[in-house]
Design a protein around this motif. Structure first.
Motif, PDB file in Angstrom:
ATOM      1  N   GLU A  58      50.328  51.993  53.661  1.00 25.76           N
ATOM      2  CA  GLU A  58      51.166  51.198  53.067  1.00 25.76           C
ATOM      3  C   GLU A  58      52.726  51.767  53.257  1.00 25.76           C
ATOM      4  OE1 GLU A  58      51.527  48.750  50.737  1.00 25.76           O
ATOM      5  OE2 GLU A  58      49.076  49.081  51.713  1.00 25.76           O
ATOM      6  N   HIS A  62      54.902  48.630  54.906  1.00 29.48           N
ATOM      7  CA  HIS A  62      56.815  48.445  54.441  1.00 29.48           C
ATOM      8  C   HIS A  62      58.062  49.183  54.832  1.00 29.48           C
ATOM      9  CE1 HIS A  62      54.444  46.323  49.766  1.00 29.48           C
ATOM     10  NE2 HIS A  62      54.386  47.397  51.182  1.00 29.48           N
ATOM     11  N   GLN A  77      54.628  49.306  45.445  1.00 32.77           N
ATOM     12  CA  GLN A  77      53.545  48.877  44.739  1.00 32.77           C
ATOM     13  C   GLN A  77      52.318  48.661  44.802  1.00 32.77           C
ATOM     14  OE1 GLN A  77      55.494  47.468  40.952  1.00 32.77           O
ATOM     15  NE2 GLN A  77      56.997  47.301  42.101  1.00 32.77           N
ATOM     16  N   THR A  78      51.686  48.682  46.017  1.00 32.63           N
ATOM     17  CA  THR A  78      50.309  47.825  46.163  1.00 32.63           C
ATOM     18  C   THR A  78      50.200  48.409  47.278  1.00 32.63           C
ATOM     19  OG1 THR A  78      51.301  47.222  48.488  1.00 32.63           O
ATOM     20  CG2 THR A  78      51.530  45.732  46.985  1.00 32.63           C
ATOM     21  N   SER A  82      49.414  50.911  43.790  1.00 31.97           N
ATOM     22  CA  SER A  82      48.559  50.537  42.474  1.00 31.97           C
ATOM     23  C   SER A  82      47.800  51.050  41.848  1.00 31.97           C
ATOM     24  CB  SER A  82      48.277  49.259  42.997  1.00 31.97           C
ATOM     25  OG  SER A  82      47.076  49.512  43.430  1.00 31.97           O
ATOM     26  N   TYR A 142      57.522  49.662  36.840  1.00 32.85           N
ATOM     27  CA  TYR A 142      55.987  50.211  37.550  1.00 32.85           C
ATOM     28  C   TYR A 142      55.112  51.984  36.962  1.00 32.85           C
ATOM     29  CZ  TYR A 142      53.586  52.335  41.992  1.00 32.85           C
ATOM     30  OH  TYR A 142      53.563  53.378  42.920  1.00 32.85           O
TER      31      TYR A 142
END
Length: 150
Positions: A58, A62, A77-78, A82, A142
């Protein structure tokens, strides 16, 4: 140089050396109970490595930093983020717990909560402060929907 010594993998390595040393040189006649602890330890280590790999993918996707003392460019946040805000630290704790079980290092078991406490105070809280300043409401939302650990 000191900045690079104060990194979570160094803390993890220190705890692992202590646990291995305890199991090797001072077993004290204590045991978790045989094959089940090796199996459970293997599962924990494997789970920790998977969490870390998912988190690193991730970070790469990103294109932001994974270095704890730096402020990331983007709020991730993925994926695994998450589910937990700190999958790498959670993975580190699982690896530590798993190897303590695998090595049958009963007296080293308190290293797990000590490690988690050190990581939280030395790294997580300062990281979250930097992220709060940079991402403001996005980070607050978040934090409301995703727990720090699990």
């Amino acid at each position: 140089m000191a900045k690079w010594l104060d990194m979570p993998p160094v803390w993890l390595l220190g705890c692992l050396v202590l646990a291995w040393g305890q199991a090797t040189y001072y077993p004290a006649g204590l045991s978790f109970g045989g094959a089940w602890s090796e199996f459970a330890g293997g599962l924990l280590v494997g789970g920790g490595v998977v969490l870390m790999a998912l988190a690193l993918s991730e970070f790469r996707r990103h294109r932001t930093t994974v270095i704890p003392h730096e402020t990331p460019e983007r709020l991730i946040q993925t994926g695994i983020f998450s589910r937990t805000r700190n999958p790498i630290y959670l993975g580190d704790a699982l690896v530590l717990a798993g190897l303590i079980l695998w090595w049958d290092a009963v007296l080293a078991l308190p290293l797990v909560p000590i490690f988690v406490w050190v990581i939280e105070k030395r790294f997580i809280e300062p990281e979250e402060d930097r992220m709060r300043r940079k991402f403001r409401m996005d980070f607050a939302r978040y934090c409301e929907k995703t727990r720090r650990w699990i």
